[in-house]
Write a protein that holds these residues in place. Structure first.
Motif, mmCIF file in Angstrom:
data_model
loop_
_atom_site.group_PDB
_atom_site.id
_atom_site.type_symbol
_atom_site.label_atom_id
_atom_site.label_comp_id
_atom_site.label_asym_id
_atom_site.label_seq_id
_atom_site.Cartn_x
_atom_site.Cartn_y
_atom_site.Cartn_z
ATOM 1 N N GLY A 9 0.823 -1.203 0.000
ATOM 2 C CA GLY A 9 0.000 0.000 0.000
ATOM 3 C C GLY A 9 0.856 1.251 0.000
ATOM 4 N N GLY A 10 0.199 2.398 -0.140
ATOM 5 C CA GLY A 10 0.933 3.648 -0.129
ATOM 6 C C GLY A 10 0.093 4.787 -0.647
ATOM 7 N N LEU A 11 0.775 5.902 -0.917
ATOM 8 C CA LEU A 11 0.138 7.114 -1.425
ATOM 9 C C LEU A 11 0.490 7.277 -2.900
ATOM 10 N N VAL A 12 -0.517 7.490 -3.727
ATOM 11 C CA VAL A 12 -0.292 7.644 -5.155
ATOM 12 C C VAL A 12 -1.261 8.684 -5.702
ATOM 13 N N GLN A 13 -0.865 9.336 -6.770
ATOM 14 C CA GLN A 13 -1.763 10.299 -7.411
ATOM 15 C C GLN A 13 -2.795 9.576 -8.266
ATOM 16 N N ALA A 14 -3.894 10.235 -8.495
ATOM 17 C CA ALA A 14 -4.930 9.674 -9.360
ATOM 18 C C ALA A 14 -4.331 9.309 -10.715
ATOM 19 N N GLY A 15 -4.707 8.139 -11.207
ATOM 20 C CA GLY A 15 -4.163 7.627 -12.456
ATOM 21 C C GLY A 15 -2.952 6.744 -12.277
ATOM 22 N N GLY A 16 -2.409 6.732 -11.071
ATOM 23 C CA GLY A 16 -1.221 5.941 -10.796
ATOM 24 C C GLY A 16 -1.525 4.485 -10.516
ATOM 25 N N ASP A 62 -17.605 -4.596 -10.461
ATOM 26 C CA ASP A 62 -17.726 -3.748 -11.648
ATOM 27 C C ASP A 62 -16.866 -2.486 -11.531
ATOM 28 N N SER A 63 -16.725 -1.980 -10.317
ATOM 29 C CA SER A 63 -16.003 -0.726 -10.122
ATOM 30 C C SER A 63 -14.509 -0.835 -10.436
ATOM 31 N N VAL A 64 -13.975 -2.052 -10.490
ATOM 32 C CA VAL A 64 -12.530 -2.202 -10.723
ATOM 33 C C VAL A 64 -12.209 -2.981 -11.999
ATOM 34 N N LYS A 65 -13.217 -3.486 -12.678
ATOM 35 C CA LYS A 65 -12.965 -4.232 -13.915
ATOM 36 C C LYS A 65 -12.213 -3.383 -14.916
ATOM 37 N N ASN A 84 -4.260 -0.445 -11.349
ATOM 38 C CA ASN A 84 -3.910 0.604 -12.302
ATOM 39 C C ASN A 84 -5.051 1.603 -12.410
ATOM 40 N N GLY A 85 -4.734 2.774 -12.933
ATOM 41 C CA GLY A 85 -5.781 3.774 -13.115
ATOM 42 C C GLY A 85 -6.491 4.115 -11.823
ATOM 43 N N LEU A 86 -5.729 4.270 -10.740
ATOM 44 C CA LEU A 86 -6.345 4.474 -9.433
ATOM 45 C C LEU A 86 -7.100 5.790 -9.363
ATOM 46 N N LYS A 87 -8.193 5.768 -8.625
ATOM 47 C CA LYS A 87 -9.065 6.923 -8.446
ATOM 48 C C LYS A 87 -9.142 7.275 -6.963
ATOM 49 N N PRO A 88 -9.429 8.519 -6.637
ATOM 50 C CA PRO A 88 -9.562 8.883 -5.215
ATOM 51 C C PRO A 88 -10.552 8.000 -4.460
ATOM 52 N N GLU A 89 -11.606 7.564 -5.132
ATOM 53 C CA GLU A 89 -12.593 6.715 -4.457
ATOM 54 C C GLU A 89 -12.076 5.311 -4.170
ATOM 55 N N ASP A 90 -10.912 4.955 -4.673
ATOM 56 C CA ASP A 90 -10.290 3.670 -4.330
ATOM 57 C C ASP A 90 -9.593 3.726 -2.974
#
Length: 119
Positions: A9-16, A62-65, A84-90
């Protein structure tokens, strides 16, 4: 003694991207499916993803497919979740858990690893 230990785990920017690992011990890889939680809304039983290590079948909410990929290294008794393609809601604490089947009650849980996605 059964143990599940998450890491990655960790801190990543959106899209990371991040890759979580769940190292299992105390049981054979084929004996248990491994799922990743927190659950997607309405899917509390299945979590966001799960893999049956006896036949390799997988489940994704569905939210992560299309963004998350689960895989198993049975030689190392480790399950990984490529995100991949991480979003703030993740953003959440992600737990791995073991069950006889992806749709059964989960018997064993890890301690969790924090994933934070900044916008």
């Amino acid at each position: 003694e059964v143990q599940l230990v998450e890491s990655g785990g960790g801190l990543v920017q959106a899209g990371g991207s991040l890759r979580l690992s769940c190292a299992a011990s105390g049981f054979a890889p084929d004996d248990y499916a491994i799922g990743w939680f927190p659950p997607a809304p309405g899917k509390e039983r299945e979590g966001v993803s799960c893999i049956s290590r006896s036949d390799g079948s997988t489940y994704y909410a569905d939210s992560v497919k299309g963004r998350f990929t689960i895989s198993s290294d049975n030689d190392k008794n480790t399950v990984r979740l490529q995100m991949n393609g991480l979003k703030p809601e993740d953003t959440a604490v992600y737990y791995c858990a073991a069950a006889m089947d992806c749709y059964d009650d989960y018997e064993f849980w890890g301690q969790g690893t924090q994933v934070t996605v900044s916008s």
